[in-house]
Design an enzyme around this catalytic site. Structure first.
Site, PDB file in Angstrom:
ATOM      1  N   GLY A 123       0.825  -1.202   0.000  1.00 47.59           N
ATOM      2  CA  GLY A 123       0.000   0.000   0.000  1.00 47.59           C
ATOM      3  C   GLY A 123       0.852   1.242   0.000  1.00 47.59           C
ATOM      4  N   SER A 124       0.303   2.331   0.508  1.00 48.70           N
ATOM      5  CA  SER A 124       0.988   3.622   0.474  1.00 48.70           C
ATOM      6  C   SER A 124       2.003   3.742   1.616  1.00 48.70           C
ATOM      7  CB  SER A 124      -0.033   4.753   0.608  1.00 48.70           C
ATOM      8  OG  SER A 124      -0.579   4.763   1.927  1.00 48.70           O
ATOM      9  N   PRO A 125       3.018   4.590   1.438  1.00 53.61           N
ATOM     10  CA  PRO A 125       3.975   4.821   2.526  1.00 53.61           C
ATOM     11  C   PRO A 125       3.314   5.336   3.802  1.00 53.61           C
ATOM     12  CG  PRO A 125       4.857   5.646   0.451  1.00 53.61           C
ATOM     13  CD  PRO A 125       3.421   5.275   0.193  1.00 53.61           C
TER      14      PRO A 125
ATOM     15  N   GLY B 112       1.819   2.474   5.438  1.00 50.98           N
ATOM     16  CA  GLY B 112       2.945   1.616   5.820  1.00 50.98           C
ATOM     17  C   GLY B 112       3.528   2.019   7.169  1.00 50.98           C
TER      18      GLY B 112
ATOM     19  N   GLU C 156       5.572  -3.312   1.044  1.00 53.95           N
ATOM     20  CA  GLU C 156       5.703  -3.002  -0.378  1.00 53.95           C
ATOM     21  C   GLU C 156       4.921  -1.723  -0.626  1.00 53.95           C
ATOM     22  OE1 GLU C 156       5.137  -6.153  -3.129  1.00 53.95           O
ATOM     23  OE2 GLU C 156       6.904  -7.189  -2.372  1.00 53.95           O
TER      24      GLU C 156
ATOM     25  N   CYS D 205       1.993   0.552  -8.475  1.00 58.52           N
ATOM     26  CA  CYS D 205       3.032   1.130  -7.620  1.00 58.52           C
ATOM     27  C   CYS D 205       4.360   1.294  -8.349  1.00 58.52           C
ATOM     28  CB  CYS D 205       3.222   0.292  -6.354  1.00 58.52           C
ATOM     29  SG  CYS D 205       3.658  -1.435  -6.665  1.00 58.52           S
TER      30      CYS D 205
END
Length: 471
Positions: A195-197, A200, A217, A251
């Protein structure tokens, strides 16, 4: 599409069941794990049409694109794992230093235990079942939390999981944020998140409460470099394919292009030709051009483009935004660096182009941002390729192609820092879900260390001195 979300008690029950039987999963042989993987492979083929229909219902992705980007990745991962699993599980001998003469050393791969896979919406099948293959190969029990943004696909995956596996092996729990939060409070042995930072960071913080290991990831702004020596026809085709596949919701999609100023206009012209050849004069009517996943992301992309135009950007094609989450393939240049398109991961069918004069400018711009998940280089000049590989950092790189490194199960896939932690695919995914247990076995009845125990006599001190000097 509404589904019944599990209660907190049900979530705890599933977790406790898997914890209580994790040793049963850990003790599975190569043969037993292969049986599970073969059953999964057969299930994927059986549900192929249902998967295609579900993903189309979620964001109008064509059946052919589902086959190529969702189903093939999973079946390919299974086949590769089946061919290599015996070797991966075999204890691996390592050298033993002379100071430990009389012993042998080896590494034994053991499962981490009960693992959580938190999957995204952009490739809802691929990025759920791909990590599942690796987790099962390593001998783990698995809880899956799919994205609530693709409910049709989640429903099909839940049906598959319940048909193919026992709950103590694999369980899939649908639901939104509240289900994810409840799962993250549990002491999983490992968490695999895509997913997104920003999310994350939340996952990593939650994992730290239980010292759970993580694979993250994430994403970021993956740049593409096109220098003056590149085959522009080839580059335009591959970049356009990689950017507008899945409507840009990838991504590792090319996030922006750095093109040498001498070939910018030619590249833009070729991009337009490729877009027409892929999706026709009206991509809205193309059966092969999918949609943005929901209204929130649709509005986000609209706002990114409006911000760029306000700041003086030039639109070369596209910028058609319609109901039904449609955004046309869009090319934009003359972007200021403070525009949102150059500050945020785009995750949509908008391709910014920046120009450069020399190779040093390129590295400086890339290095001014967080490490990207992918870097793409289009060039025939080996000196330039070597320079950019050495002067930049990225999770993975393709030279004269885009995206396809994801298809090679012999390569580690993953980011670095902001773009991710840990690796996946093939052996690297198997290792991510495993503990590499180092084992030393004393074979002879004596060991050199027997001569170095207290009391430390003059002879033993001399022996220690000799060891420090020579061994």
């Amino acid at each position: 599409m509404k589904t019944a979300h599990p209660t907190l008690a049900e979530i705890q029950r599933v977790f406790d069941l898997q914890k209580s039987r994790q040793q049963e999963m850990a003790s599975t042989t190569v043969k037993q794990r292969k049986q599970l993987l073969r059953k999964l492979h057969a299930g994927v083929l059986k549900y192929r049409t249902a998967i295609q229909e579900a993903i189309y219902a979620d964001f109008k992705k064509s059946p052919a694109e589902v086959d190529l980007t969702e189903i093939y990745h999973v079946t390919g991962e299974i086949k590769h794992t089946l061919s290599q699993l015996g070797k991966w599980m075999r204890p691996r001998k390592v050298a033993t230093p002379l100071t430990l003469m009389g012993s042998r050393s080896y590494i034994q791969m053991e499962p981490k235990g009960v693992v959580l896979i938190v999957a995204p919406w952009n490739f809802p099948f691929n990025l759920t079942f791909g990590p599942l293959v690796q987790a099962l190969a390593a001998g783990n029990a698995v809880v899956i939390k799919p994205s609530e943004m693709t409910p049709h696909t989640s429903a099909v995956m839940k049906q598959m999981v319940e048909e193919l596996f026992e709950p103590h092996q694999v369980s899939l729990l649908e639901g939104g944020k509240e289900v994810a939060e409840a799962l993250l409070k549990l002491p999983f042995n490992h968490i695999f998140f895509t997913g997104s930072p920003e999310i994350g960071k939340v996952v990593m913080k939650a994992a730290s409460e239980h010292l759970s290991s993580v694979t993250l990831e994430l994403g970021g702004k993956s740049p593409t470099i096109v220098d003056a020596s590149a085959n522009l026809q080839d580059a335009a085709g591959k970049i356009a394919w990689a950017k507008f596949l899945n409507n840009g919701q990838i991504c590792i999609a090319p996030d922006y292009v750095l093109v040498h100023e001498s070939v910018k206009d030619q590249l833009i012209s070729l991009f337009k030709e490729k877009i027409r050849s892929y999706y026709g004069e009206d991509p809205h009517a193309s059966a092969d051009y999918c949609r943005i996943v929901n209204k929130r992301h649709h509005n986000r992309i609209r706002e990114l483009l409006e911000d760029a135009i306000r700041k003086g950007a030039t639109i070369h094609s596209g910028n058609q935004i319609k109901e039904g989450q449609y955004v046309s393939p869009t090319l934009v240049s003359d972007l200021p660096m403070d525009s949102r398109l150059m500050q945020e991961e785009i995750f949509g069918p908008v391709l910014p182009l920046l120009t450069f004069k020399n190779k040093e400018e390129v590295s400086a711009l890339i290095n001014a941002k967080e490490k990207p998940l992918a870097l793409y280089i289009y060039s025939k000049t080996q000196k330039h390729i070597r320079y950019w590989l050495q002067s930049t950092r990225a999770g993975n790189t393709c030279i004269n192609h885009s995206l396809v490194h994801h298809n090679n199960t012999n390569l580690p896939f993953g980011g670095s820092n902001y773009s991710g932690i840990g690796k996946s695919h093939g052996y690297f995914g198997f290792r991510e879900f495993s503990n590499e247990r180092g084992i030393l076995k004393q074979v002879l009845p004596f060991s050199p260390t027997d001569f170095l125990t207290p009391p430390y006599t003059n002879f033993k001190r001399r022996l220690i001195d000799w060891t420090l000097k020579w061994l």
